[in-house]
Design a protein around this motif. Structure first.
Motif, mmCIF file in Angstrom:
data_model
loop_
_atom_site.group_PDB
_atom_site.id
_atom_site.type_symbol
_atom_site.label_atom_id
_atom_site.label_comp_id
_atom_site.label_asym_id
_atom_site.label_seq_id
_atom_site.Cartn_x
_atom_site.Cartn_y
_atom_site.Cartn_z
ATOM 1 N N GLU A 176 0.830 -1.215 0.000
ATOM 2 C CA GLU A 176 0.000 0.000 0.000
ATOM 3 C C GLU A 176 0.859 1.256 0.000
ATOM 4 O O GLU A 176 0.554 2.240 -0.690
ATOM 5 N N ARG A 177 1.957 1.239 0.781
ATOM 6 C CA ARG A 177 2.838 2.416 0.797
ATOM 7 C C ARG A 177 3.510 2.590 -0.575
ATOM 8 O O ARG A 177 3.692 3.713 -1.047
ATOM 9 N N VAL A 178 3.881 1.484 -1.207
ATOM 10 C CA VAL A 178 4.481 1.579 -2.540
ATOM 11 C C VAL A 178 3.480 2.168 -3.532
ATOM 12 O O VAL A 178 3.835 3.015 -4.362
ATOM 13 N N ASN A 179 2.232 1.739 -3.451
ATOM 14 C CA ASN A 179 1.220 2.297 -4.357
ATOM 15 C C ASN A 179 1.063 3.804 -4.152
ATOM 16 O O ASN A 179 0.936 4.569 -5.125
ATOM 17 N N GLU A 180 1.066 4.260 -2.896
ATOM 18 C CA GLU A 180 1.005 5.703 -2.622
ATOM 19 C C GLU A 180 2.212 6.411 -3.232
ATOM 20 O O GLU A 180 2.093 7.491 -3.828
ATOM 21 N N PHE A 181 3.368 5.809 -3.053
ATOM 22 C CA PHE A 181 4.623 6.376 -3.545
ATOM 23 C C PHE A 181 4.594 6.493 -5.067
ATOM 24 O O PHE A 181 4.955 7.533 -5.641
ATOM 25 N N ILE A 182 4.172 5.427 -5.733
ATOM 26 C CA ILE A 182 4.110 5.405 -7.195
ATOM 27 C C ILE A 182 3.155 6.483 -7.713
ATOM 28 O O ILE A 182 3.450 7.192 -8.681
#
Length: 359
Positions: free
Chosen positions: A79-85
């Motif tokens: 989920e944090r990676v998706n926010e980052f992307i």
């Protein structure tokens, strides 16, 4: 060797529990030489309940609770990676996740980096490499440290590369081999005692600066068996909780005096290692990264005790070098190059650790 290019996200969560570091980098291999560019990077804090579980809670869970948390934490990472992307408008080729160390006892061939790589891949729909340490440990190595391959291939301008996080570790070249090992606990201990008075860390080392050194405690710390072992070696929280905390608390010192003594210990151990590996013709350059590089008093003490020229890089490298190198481990995995060096971990052979989850 063919030229190679890849954009990778590295995820790093350290024992100091200061959050999740996410770093997206582009790596090039041209004429056999690697280079990198940090495209974007950001840190994410942990909710209090997750911080507690990553700190001590997970070690006390039963098997079902543990594997449930392993999956849930992997989903959190995804989920944090998706926010980052979404924030930075990128679409990397690969994610490389360190996970978070829960168990590390390589002498028993026991380790666990929590944070399911399959959950990250499922959440992001991006190929994910995780569990980088397991193969090396099964081969008889320490499974740590993993950063030295990045020090060798990406930061070769420096004679010594020192990272100060929950533990300090160092790497350097010696007779054509990369040598690396953990030096001592640092922020894992400092932050533990700061949290007891409602602080997350000792900002700039100001608490320790007010204290006085207890020579008897300092001598006892420096005499610990680990510091006199040679060869590849690594530290885990179990060693600190079993040996270091009881030693620090036995003397009944004020927090200021306890931390002042511990800072001197941590700085002296760095100096001892560097002094034991002199360079011909110069004192050398020491690159310092990790959260400890922001601790002014600790860096002052290392500067006083060490013969090297100390180099503190820009803030992005200080904060994200480990996440950067985990992204690089993902790049090496995809390039079919070893990321675990036998000269560092004590394994019989260099190896390509990690498990790849693809969709």
């Amino acid at each position: 060797m063919k030229d190679f290019r890849i954009q990778a996200i590295g995820l790093m969560s350290g024992t100091s529990l200061d959050g999740l570091d996410v770093c997206c980098c582009t790596f090039h291999r041209e004429a056999g030489k690697w280079s990198f560019h940090i495209d974007c990077a950001k840190g994410y804090g942990y909710p209090d309940d997750m911080k507690q579980m990553l700190g001590t809670g997970a070690q006390k869970m039963n098997a079902l609770e543990f594997i449930t948390f392993h999956s849930a934490y992997g989903k959190f990472l995804g989920e944090r990676v998706n926010e980052f992307i979404q924030e930075f408008g990128i679409r990397p080729d690969i994610i490389a996740s360190h996970g978070h160390t829960i168990f590390h006892e390589p002498q028993k061939k026991i380790m666990y980096q929590i944070g399911d790589g399959a959950a990250i891949a499922a959440e992001t729909r991006i190929p994910t490499v995780s569990d980088f340490r397991r193969l090396d440990i099964m081969l008889g190595g320490q499974g740590a440290p993993l950063v030295p391959i990045g020090d060798r291939l990406l930061f070769s301008d420096y004679d010594f590369c020192l990272n100060i996080g929950g533990f300090s570790n160092i790497s350097f070249e010696q007779e054509g081999q990369r040598i690396a090992f953990d030096i001592s606990p640092v922020n894992y201990v400092i932050n533990h005692y700061c949290r007891q008075i409602g602080l997350e860390f000792d900002r700039d080392g100001e608490i320790a600066r007010r204290g006085q050194i207890c020579r008897e405690l300092l001598d006892e710390l420096n005499a610990m068996e680990f510091y006199h072992q040679s060869g590849p070696k690594s530290l885990g929280r179990e060693w600190v909780e079993t040996l270091v905390y009881p030693m620090l608390e036995r003397y009944g010192l004020s927090l200021e005096d306890m931390l002042r003594t511990f800072y001197e210990h941590a700085a002296w151990q760095v100096s001892r290692v560097i002094t034991a590996h002199p360079l011909s013709g110069s004192n050398g350059r020491l690159l310092i990264t990790g959260g400890g590089a922001f601790n002014k008093f600790l860096i002052e003490r290392i500067g006083v005790l060490c013969p090297c020229e100390i180099v503190i890089p820009d803030r992005q490298i200080i904060e994200y070098k480990e996440a950067l190198i985990f992204a690089f481990l993902g790049a090496l995995y995809m390039a079919d190059e070893p990321g675990c060096l036998a000269s560092v971990t004590g394994a019989p052979i260099d190896n390509i650790g990690g498990m790849l989850f693809k969709i």
